[in-house]
Design a protein around this motif. Structure first.
Motif, PDB file in Angstrom:
ATOM      1  N   GLU A 161       0.833  -1.284   0.148  1.00 33.75           N
ATOM      2  CA  GLU A 161       0.217  -0.049   0.022  1.00 33.75           C
ATOM      3  C   GLU A 161       0.857   1.360   0.030  1.00 33.75           C
ATOM      4  OE1 GLU A 161      -3.785  -1.582   2.440  1.00 33.75           O
ATOM      5  OE2 GLU A 161      -2.222  -0.896   3.581  1.00 33.75           O
ATOM      6  N   LEU A 162       2.062   1.226   0.773  1.00 36.94           N
ATOM      7  CA  LEU A 162       2.950   2.582   0.979  1.00 36.94           C
ATOM      8  C   LEU A 162       3.397   2.614  -0.894  1.00 36.94           C
ATOM      9  CD1 LEU A 162       4.630   1.862   4.246  1.00 36.94           C
ATOM     10  CD2 LEU A 162       3.171   3.598   3.701  1.00 36.94           C
ATOM     11  N   LEU A 163       3.807   1.659  -1.205  1.00 32.48           N
ATOM     12  CA  LEU A 163       4.635   1.431  -2.665  1.00 32.48           C
ATOM     13  C   LEU A 163       3.566   1.972  -3.521  1.00 32.48           C
ATOM     14  CD1 LEU A 163       7.126   0.769  -3.932  1.00 32.48           C
ATOM     15  CD2 LEU A 163       6.420  -1.258  -4.477  1.00 32.48           C
ATOM     16  N   ASP A 164       2.279   1.669  -3.264  1.00 32.67           N
ATOM     17  CA  ASP A 164       1.157   2.292  -4.449  1.00 32.67           C
ATOM     18  C   ASP A 164       1.008   3.684  -4.213  1.00 32.67           C
ATOM     19  OD1 ASP A 164       0.791  -0.088  -5.458  1.00 32.67           O
ATOM     20  OD2 ASP A 164      -0.828  -0.779  -4.318  1.00 32.67           O
ATOM     21  N   LYS A 165       1.158   4.260  -3.045  1.00 25.01           N
ATOM     22  CA  LYS A 165       0.791   5.552  -2.772  1.00 25.01           C
ATOM     23  C   LYS A 165       2.076   6.180  -3.157  1.00 25.01           C
ATOM     24  CE  LYS A 165      -2.247   5.948   1.455  1.00 25.01           C
ATOM     25  NZ  LYS A 165      -2.047   6.456   2.790  1.00 25.01           N
ATOM     26  N   ALA A 166       3.029   5.873  -3.137  1.00 22.07           N
ATOM     27  CA  ALA A 166       4.407   6.630  -3.765  1.00 22.07           C
ATOM     28  C   ALA A 166       4.358   6.468  -5.042  1.00 22.07           C
ATOM     29  CB  ALA A 166       5.674   5.735  -3.117  1.00 22.07           C
ATOM     30  N   ALA A 167       3.964   5.512  -5.722  1.00 25.57           N
ATOM     31  CA  ALA A 167       3.614   5.419  -7.286  1.00 25.57           C
ATOM     32  C   ALA A 167       2.879   6.479  -7.602  1.00 25.57           C
ATOM     33  CB  ALA A 167       3.298   3.989  -7.638  1.00 25.57           C
ATOM     34  N   ILE A 168       1.795   6.531  -6.941  1.00 27.58           N
ATOM     35  CA  ILE A 168       0.768   7.533  -7.463  1.00 27.58           C
ATOM     36  C   ILE A 168       1.214   8.968  -7.414  1.00 27.58           C
ATOM     37  CG2 ILE A 168      -1.556   8.609  -6.758  1.00 27.58           C
ATOM     38  CD1 ILE A 168      -2.490   5.791  -6.204  1.00 27.58           C
ATOM     39  N   LYS A 169       1.881   9.212  -6.365  1.00 24.50           N
ATOM     40  CA  LYS A 169       2.693  10.663  -6.001  1.00 24.50           C
ATOM     41  C   LYS A 169       3.565  10.887  -7.175  1.00 24.50           C
ATOM     42  CE  LYS A 169       1.837  11.265  -1.189  1.00 24.50           C
ATOM     43  NZ  LYS A 169       2.436  11.276   0.036  1.00 24.50           N
ATOM     44  N   THR A 170       4.242   9.944  -7.604  1.00 16.90           N
ATOM     45  CA  THR A 170       5.434  10.119  -8.632  1.00 16.90           C
ATOM     46  C   THR A 170       4.651  10.326  -9.820  1.00 16.90           C
ATOM     47  OG1 THR A 170       6.707   8.719  -7.141  1.00 16.90           O
ATOM     48  CG2 THR A 170       7.519   8.809  -9.552  1.00 16.90           C
ATOM     49  N   ARG A 171       3.677   9.559 -10.037  1.00 20.66           N
ATOM     50  CA  ARG A 171       3.032   9.622 -11.389  1.00 20.66           C
ATOM     51  C   ARG A 171       2.478  11.084 -11.734  1.00 20.66           C
ATOM     52  NH1 ARG A 171      -0.511   5.327 -11.188  1.00 20.66           N
ATOM     53  NH2 ARG A 171       1.084   3.693 -11.028  1.00 20.66           N
ATOM     54  N   ALA A 172       1.871  11.450 -10.482  1.00 17.35           N
ATOM     55  CA  ALA A 172       0.982  12.837 -10.528  1.00 17.35           C
ATOM     56  C   ALA A 172       2.206  13.811 -10.576  1.00 17.35           C
ATOM     57  CB  ALA A 172       0.584  13.171  -9.201  1.00 17.35           C
ATOM     58  N   VAL A 173       3.457  13.792 -10.142  1.00 19.13           N
ATOM     59  CA  VAL A 173       4.495  14.683 -10.220  1.00 19.13           C
ATOM     60  C   VAL A 173       4.888  14.892 -11.790  1.00 19.13           C
ATOM     61  CG1 VAL A 173       7.062  15.301  -9.647  1.00 19.13           C
ATOM     62  CG2 VAL A 173       5.031  14.807  -7.798  1.00 19.13           C
ATOM     63  N   ARG A 174       4.993  13.406 -12.309  1.00 20.94           N
ATOM     64  CA  ARG A 174       5.693  13.361 -13.926  1.00 20.94           C
ATOM     65  C   ARG A 174       4.857  13.935 -14.855  1.00 20.94           C
ATOM     66  NH1 ARG A 174       8.038   7.306 -13.767  1.00 20.94           N
ATOM     67  NH2 ARG A 174       9.915   7.678 -12.426  1.00 20.94           N
ATOM     68  N   GLU A 175       3.290  13.706 -14.508  1.00 15.04           N
ATOM     69  CA  GLU A 175       2.395  14.247 -15.587  1.00 15.04           C
ATOM     70  C   GLU A 175       1.845  15.766 -15.105  1.00 15.04           C
ATOM     71  OE1 GLU A 175      -0.984  11.546 -14.685  1.00 15.04           O
ATOM     72  OE2 GLU A 175       0.156   9.979 -15.571  1.00 15.04           O
ATOM     73  N   GLU A 176       2.190  16.472 -14.187  1.00 17.17           N
ATOM     74  CA  GLU A 176       1.913  17.788 -13.782  1.00 17.17           C
ATOM     75  C   GLU A 176       2.687  18.575 -14.961  1.00 17.17           C
ATOM     76  OE1 GLU A 176       3.194  20.872 -10.520  1.00 17.17           O
ATOM     77  OE2 GLU A 176       1.802  19.128  -9.733  1.00 17.17           O
ATOM     78  N   PRO A 177       3.773  18.608 -15.156  1.00 14.95           N
ATOM     79  CA  PRO A 177       4.418  19.273 -16.069  1.00 14.95           C
ATOM     80  C   PRO A 177       3.847  19.116 -17.721  1.00 14.95           C
ATOM     81  CG  PRO A 177       6.216  18.370 -14.845  1.00 14.95           C
ATOM     82  CD  PRO A 177       4.931  17.716 -14.620  1.00 14.95           C
ATOM     83  N   LYS A 178       3.461  18.034 -18.085  1.00 12.94           N
ATOM     84  CA  LYS A 178       2.955  17.781 -19.485  1.00 12.94           C
ATOM     85  C   LYS A 178       1.641  18.491 -19.509  1.00 12.94           C
ATOM     86  CE  LYS A 178       4.850  13.137 -19.772  1.00 12.94           C
ATOM     87  NZ  LYS A 178       4.435  11.756 -19.898  1.00 12.94           N
TER      88      LYS A 178
END
Length: 136
Positions: free
Chosen positions: A111-128
């Motif tokens: 669950e912690l890994l999934d939360k971190a992946a969601i945050k990382t994905r959000a950070v990567r997609e924000e500039p796009k």
């Protein structure tokens, strides 16, 4: 001039494979023993530090090696300053003035890994998304 027959090369090759598998097996065994020992030590230490009368409620860092902590000792709540070499009592707090924390959630590693992946994905997609808005 040295001549190797096909049988000698195959025997040498089989010997090196056997040696590799032996080393790999020993490595995995050592990893297993290390993991088991670490888990055993963690459980042992957890049992050693189970206290019912003293509890750290909250800790806030104010500088390098300097913290303010709210602790419960028996029925009293106290604020202490913890520095590198000293611990100083700053005062007592009535229990009514403390804010209640929500119950701690025990998340699994997955669950912690999934939360971190969601945050990382959000950070990567924000500039796009910002780039797409700028192009419009």
């Amino acid at each position: 001039m040295m001549l190797f027959t096909c049988g000698t090369v195959i025997a040498a090759s089989a010997g090196s494979y056997a040696q590799f598998i032996t080393v790999l097996f020993i490595f995995v065994a050592v990893l297993g023993v290390t993991a088991w020992t670490t888990r055993w030590m963690a459980n042992y230490q957890k049992q050693q530090y189970v206290n019912e009368n003293i509890e750290v409620i909250e800790t806030t860092r104010i500088a390098n090696n300097k913290y303010i902590q709210i602790i419960r000792a028996g029925e009293k709540y106290m604020v202490i300053a913890v520095c590198k070499d000293t611990v100083t009592m700053l005062g007592e707090i009535p229990e009514e003035q403390l804010k209640e924390k929500p119950p701690a959630q025990r998340l699994s590693f997955r669950e912690l890994l999934d939360k971190a992946a969601i945050k990382t994905r959000a950070v990567r997609e924000e500039p796009k998304e910002k780039q797409m808005n700028d192009e419009k």
